[in-house]
Scaffold this motif. Structure first.
Motif, PDB file in Angstrom:
ATOM      1  N   ASP A  98       6.948   3.584  -5.717  1.00 60.79           N
ATOM      2  CA  ASP A  98       6.208   2.461  -5.131  1.00 60.79           C
ATOM      3  C   ASP A  98       5.338   2.892  -3.960  1.00 60.79           C
ATOM      4  N   LEU A  99       5.034   4.189  -3.850  1.00 62.63           N
ATOM      5  CA  LEU A  99       4.207   4.679  -2.742  1.00 62.63           C
ATOM      6  C   LEU A  99       2.860   3.959  -2.745  1.00 62.63           C
ATOM      7  N   SER A 100       2.489   3.421  -1.610  1.00 61.32           N
ATOM      8  CA  SER A 100       1.241   2.659  -1.513  1.00 61.32           C
ATOM      9  C   SER A 100       0.075   3.573  -1.178  1.00 61.32           C
ATOM     10  N   THR A 101      -1.119   3.114  -1.510  1.00 62.61           N
ATOM     11  CA  THR A 101      -2.318   3.894  -1.209  1.00 62.61           C
ATOM     12  C   THR A 101      -2.574   3.955   0.295  1.00 62.61           C
ATOM     13  N   SER A 102      -2.161   2.926   1.018  1.00 66.93           N
ATOM     14  CA  SER A 102      -2.338   2.953   2.476  1.00 66.93           C
ATOM     15  C   SER A 102      -1.479   4.028   3.116  1.00 66.93           C
ATOM     16  N   THR A 103      -0.294   4.270   2.573  1.00 66.84           N
ATOM     17  CA  THR A 103       0.560   5.346   3.082  1.00 66.84           C
ATOM     18  C   THR A 103      -0.085   6.702   2.834  1.00 66.84           C
ATOM     19  N   MET A 104      -0.702   6.844   1.666  1.00 68.22           N
ATOM     20  CA  MET A 104      -1.408   8.090   1.359  1.00 68.22           C
ATOM     21  C   MET A 104      -2.528   8.336   2.363  1.00 68.22           C
ATOM     22  N   GLU A 105      -3.317   7.324   2.586  1.00 64.96           N
ATOM     23  CA  GLU A 105      -4.453   7.477   3.498  1.00 64.96           C
ATOM     24  C   GLU A 105      -3.999   7.801   4.913  1.00 64.96           C
ATOM     25  N   SER A 106      -2.945   7.124   5.381  1.00 66.08           N
ATOM     26  CA  SER A 106      -2.473   7.371   6.741  1.00 66.08           C
ATOM     27  C   SER A 106      -1.916   8.776   6.913  1.00 66.08           C
ATOM     28  N   ALA A 107      -1.457   9.399   5.818  1.00 69.58           N
ATOM     29  CA  ALA A 107      -0.919  10.753   5.903  1.00 69.58           C
ATOM     30  C   ALA A 107      -2.001  11.826   5.758  1.00 69.58           C
ATOM     31  N   LEU A 108      -3.080  11.502   5.058  1.00 73.20           N
ATOM     32  CA  LEU A 108      -4.091  12.520   4.754  1.00 73.20           C
ATOM     33  C   LEU A 108      -5.351  12.424   5.616  1.00 73.20           C
TER      34      LEU A 108
END
Length: 333
Positions: free
Chosen positions: A289-299
């Motif tokens: 359930d990893l969200s795209t916002s979590t991806m962006e905040s990490a990268l």
């Protein structure tokens, strides 16, 4: 003149007095009280008339399936009495057409011979469950009653008892399907188990997207048995498939650009190493359930350490492509 006004004002002296006096048999002190019944609330399942003090019988009748309800052109010919003494006036031919066992053997194969007296048939279920079952037979929504999820599940489990196949009555175009699916955000696992136990594929697919955050390690043996091997395998494959897809889309680093006097291939390796560390952090957990916002905040913070404009643009393009790839990964079984 004063006498006329006195006769008028005597009715104004106490405007809330609803009692009037009748002279009966020469006894002027006998008083007859007018009682106006209070209409039931619109959301109540069955109005109850309670006047035990005067010996009247208490009668509870369904607010949907009552004698004057015009669900069909013909009047109802059968009365069902729930276990909590609520009367439901229904059409026997509809129940017989929906049932494979004459509604649990309660209905005769032919309509009642007497037209003056409708048969009263006791039913072992309470009024809440019977109300949902009858709404399902009539293909009507019971959402205005706001039944609980437990009552809905009980009603679904009782459908086969009355010879009604859930698979034919719970489809995407039916009211019962819609009201069941509305409980998916709060009861995803329980609803998925109900759908799996009756092979309601469409309902299971729509519910499975709400199970992406469910930790499979906490699944009990009882629930796994209730779900069954086929739909349990599909749920596991959904989780494993998304986790593998996440690792796959995270792996490629940003595309390098042509070397410049200020940023050669050696300098660009810094971005590659930073991407590898950040993507490894995301892939380590690899939640379905990893969200795209979590991806962006990490990268996105990786750009803060880049001085080359072309490297920064390559990073932005790679993040954008990653989000697109992750968003198209299948979210249902």
């Amino acid at each position: 003149m004063d006498t006329d006004w006195d006769s008028v004002l005597q009715f104004v002296a106490d405007p809330l007095d609803m009692e009037y006096t009748e002279k009966v048999g020469g006894h002027p002190d006998r008083i007859t009280t007018l009682q106006v019944p209070t209409p039931p609330q619109s959301h109540d399942g069955s109005p109850v008339v309670d006047d035990a003090a005067e010996g009247n019988t208490m009668v509870s009748v369904s607010t949907t399936f009552f004698p004057g309800a015009q669900h069909l052109a013909i009047p109802p010919d059968t009365i069902l009495l729930s276990s909590d003494s609520v009367f439901f006036y229904v059409h026997s031919h509809l129940l017989l057409a929906a049932s494979e066992n004459n509604f649990r053997g309660l209905l005769p194969a032919s309509p009642p011979s007497s037209k003056d007296q409708d048969p009263v048939i006791p039913v072992p279920d309470n009024s809440t469950v019977l109300n949902i079952v009858l709404h399902t037979v009539y293909d009507m929504s019971c959402a205005h009653y706001s039944p609980s999820f437990a009552s809905l599940v009980t009603a679904v489990n009782r459908l086969p008892v009355y010879g009604i196949r859930p698979k034919t009555r719970i489809a995407p175009s039916t009211p019962l399907y819609s009201i069941l699916l509305s409980h998916a955000p709060l009861y995803p696992l329980e609803l998925y188990a109900v759908a799996a136990s009756y092979d309601l594929y469409d309902l299971a697919v729509s519910t499975s997207s709400h199970l992406l955050s469910f930790p499979l390690a906490t699944l009990t043996d009882e629930m796994a048995e209730h779900i069954g091997p086929v739909y349990l395998k599909r749920l596991f494959f959904l989780h494993f498939g998304r986790s593998d897809a996440l690792k796959r889309v995270l792996l490629p680093p940003p595309h390098p650009h042509a070397p410049t006097p200020f940023c050669d291939f050696t300098e660009q390796k810094k971005l590659t190493r930073a991407w590898a560390l950040a993507s490894a952090y995301l892939a380590w957990d690899a939640r379905p359930d990893l969200s795209t916002s979590t991806m962006e905040s990490a990268l996105r913070p990786l750009a803060e350490h880049l001085t080359c404009d072309q490297c920064q643009q390559a990073l932005r393009d790679r993040i954008k492509n990653l989000i697109v790839q992750w968003s198209v990964v299948k979210r249902t079984i």
